[in-house]
Motif scaffolding. Structure first.
Motif, short mmCIF file in Angstrom:
data_model
loop_
_atom_site.label_atom_id
_atom_site.label_comp_id
_atom_site.label_asym_id
_atom_site.label_seq_id
_atom_site.Cartn_x
_atom_site.Cartn_y
_atom_site.Cartn_z
N ARG A 9 45.30 33.11 47.22
CA ARG A 9 45.63 34.44 46.72
C ARG A 9 46.26 34.27 45.34
O ARG A 9 47.12 33.43 45.16
CB ARG A 9 46.59 35.15 47.67
CG ARG A 9 46.67 36.60 47.35
CD ARG A 9 47.10 37.49 48.49
NE ARG A 9 46.72 37.18 49.83
CZ ARG A 9 45.60 37.58 50.43
NH1 ARG A 9 44.71 38.28 49.78
NH2 ARG A 9 45.37 37.30 51.69
N ILE A 10 45.81 35.06 44.37
CA ILE A 10 46.29 34.95 43.00
C ILE A 10 46.91 36.27 42.56
O ILE A 10 46.67 37.31 43.16
CB ILE A 10 45.16 34.54 42.03
CG1 ILE A 10 44.04 35.58 42.05
CG2 ILE A 10 44.63 33.15 42.39
CD1 ILE A 10 42.98 35.38 40.97
N SER A 11 47.70 36.22 41.47
CA SER A 11 48.33 37.43 40.96
C SER A 11 47.82 37.84 39.59
O SER A 11 48.14 38.92 39.11
CB SER A 11 49.85 37.25 40.90
OG SER A 11 50.18 36.18 40.05
N LEU A 39 37.24 39.35 44.55
CA LEU A 39 37.00 37.96 44.92
C LEU A 39 36.17 37.28 43.84
O LEU A 39 35.21 37.85 43.33
CB LEU A 39 36.23 37.87 46.25
CG LEU A 39 36.86 38.53 47.46
CD1 LEU A 39 35.93 38.36 48.66
CD2 LEU A 39 38.23 37.96 47.75
N ILE A 40 36.56 36.03 43.54
CA ILE A 40 35.81 35.20 42.61
C ILE A 40 35.69 33.82 43.26
O ILE A 40 36.68 33.26 43.72
CB ILE A 40 36.53 35.08 41.25
CG1 ILE A 40 36.71 36.47 40.64
CG2 ILE A 40 35.77 34.14 40.32
CD1 ILE A 40 37.62 36.50 39.44
N PHE A 41 34.46 33.30 43.31
CA PHE A 41 34.23 31.98 43.90
C PHE A 41 34.00 30.96 42.80
O PHE A 41 33.20 31.18 41.89
CB PHE A 41 33.03 32.02 44.85
CG PHE A 41 33.32 32.75 46.12
CD1 PHE A 41 33.83 32.07 47.22
CD2 PHE A 41 33.10 34.11 46.22
CE1 PHE A 41 34.12 32.75 48.39
CE2 PHE A 41 33.38 34.80 47.40
CZ PHE A 41 33.89 34.11 48.48
N GLU A 61 37.87 30.13 46.68
CA GLU A 61 37.85 31.59 46.56
C GLU A 61 39.18 32.03 45.99
O GLU A 61 40.23 31.75 46.56
CB GLU A 61 37.63 32.24 47.92
CG GLU A 61 37.74 33.76 47.87
CD GLU A 61 37.80 34.38 49.24
OE1 GLU A 61 38.74 35.16 49.49
OE2 GLU A 61 36.91 34.09 50.07
N LEU A 62 39.12 32.72 44.86
CA LEU A 62 40.32 33.35 44.30
C LEU A 62 40.32 34.79 44.78
O LEU A 62 39.35 35.52 44.58
CB LEU A 62 40.30 33.30 42.77
CG LEU A 62 40.20 31.92 42.14
CD1 LEU A 62 40.18 32.05 40.61
CD2 LEU A 62 41.32 31.03 42.60
N ARG A 73 54.10 35.98 45.08
CA ARG A 73 53.51 34.91 44.27
C ARG A 73 52.22 34.38 44.91
O ARG A 73 52.01 34.52 46.11
CB ARG A 73 54.51 33.79 44.05
CG ARG A 73 54.92 33.07 45.27
CD ARG A 73 56.03 32.06 44.95
NE ARG A 73 56.12 31.18 46.09
CZ ARG A 73 55.71 29.94 46.10
NH1 ARG A 73 55.21 29.40 45.02
NH2 ARG A 73 55.78 29.21 47.19
N PRO A 74 51.35 33.74 44.10
CA PRO A 74 50.10 33.21 44.63
C PRO A 74 50.36 32.25 45.79
O PRO A 74 51.38 31.57 45.83
CB PRO A 74 49.50 32.46 43.43
CG PRO A 74 50.12 33.10 42.25
CD PRO A 74 51.50 33.50 42.68
#
Length: 144
Positions: A9-11, A39-41, A61-62, A73-74
């Motif tokens: 998981r990203i911010s 989602l970005i792979f 996967e982001l 936070r991520p």
């Protein structure tokens, strides 16, 4: 069983992509307005074609959830595996004492958690299987 991806998981999408310079975008971005995520792979540059094919290659996967502060936070969230028979796979796990946190009621997806709290997504390879008891009526247990 084959490893599909690891989800983080990203911010901040741009900052995350900048920091993953050794990886190339293999898929996405996929935006789901109603569920509020993108989602970005990513895959290693040499694995891009394999990642996009049926043969597949493990990816990263982001996952960006809206709003930004939804998860703090991520954080690392889950591993994903594809299996030939989701019902048999879950039954073997249950026979071994593993709790199925999200049973494959849909014949397609299940979640378990490792003893260290890592979520493991199990996905049916190919077509969705018919639902079966006891999993068809099993409730979710805990979180995944």
């Amino acid at each position: 069983m084959e490893h599909l991806y690891t989800m983080v998981r990203i911010s901040d999408i741009d900052a995350s992509l900048d920091s993953m310079a050794a990886s190339s975008v293999a898929g996405g971005p996929t935006q789901r307005e109603r569920a509020r995520y993108t989602l970005i792979f990513l895959a290693a540059p040499g694995d891009i074609e394999r990642a996009r094919s049926d043969a597949g290659s493990p990816m990263l996967e982001l996952s960006y959830n809206w709003p930004r502060d939804l998860y703090g936070r991520p954080q690392f969230r889950q591993l994903a595996y594809r299996v030939d028979g989701i019902h048999a796979t879950c039954q073997r796990r249950m026979d071994g004492g593993v709790t199925i946190n999200r049973p494959p009621r849909d014949g397609r997806m299940a979640f378990v958690r490792s003893r260290d709290g890592i979520s493991i997504e199990i996905l049916q390879k190919g077509d969705t299987l018919p639902t079966r008891e006891p999993r068809a009526s099993m409730p979710n247990t805990g979180s995944w």
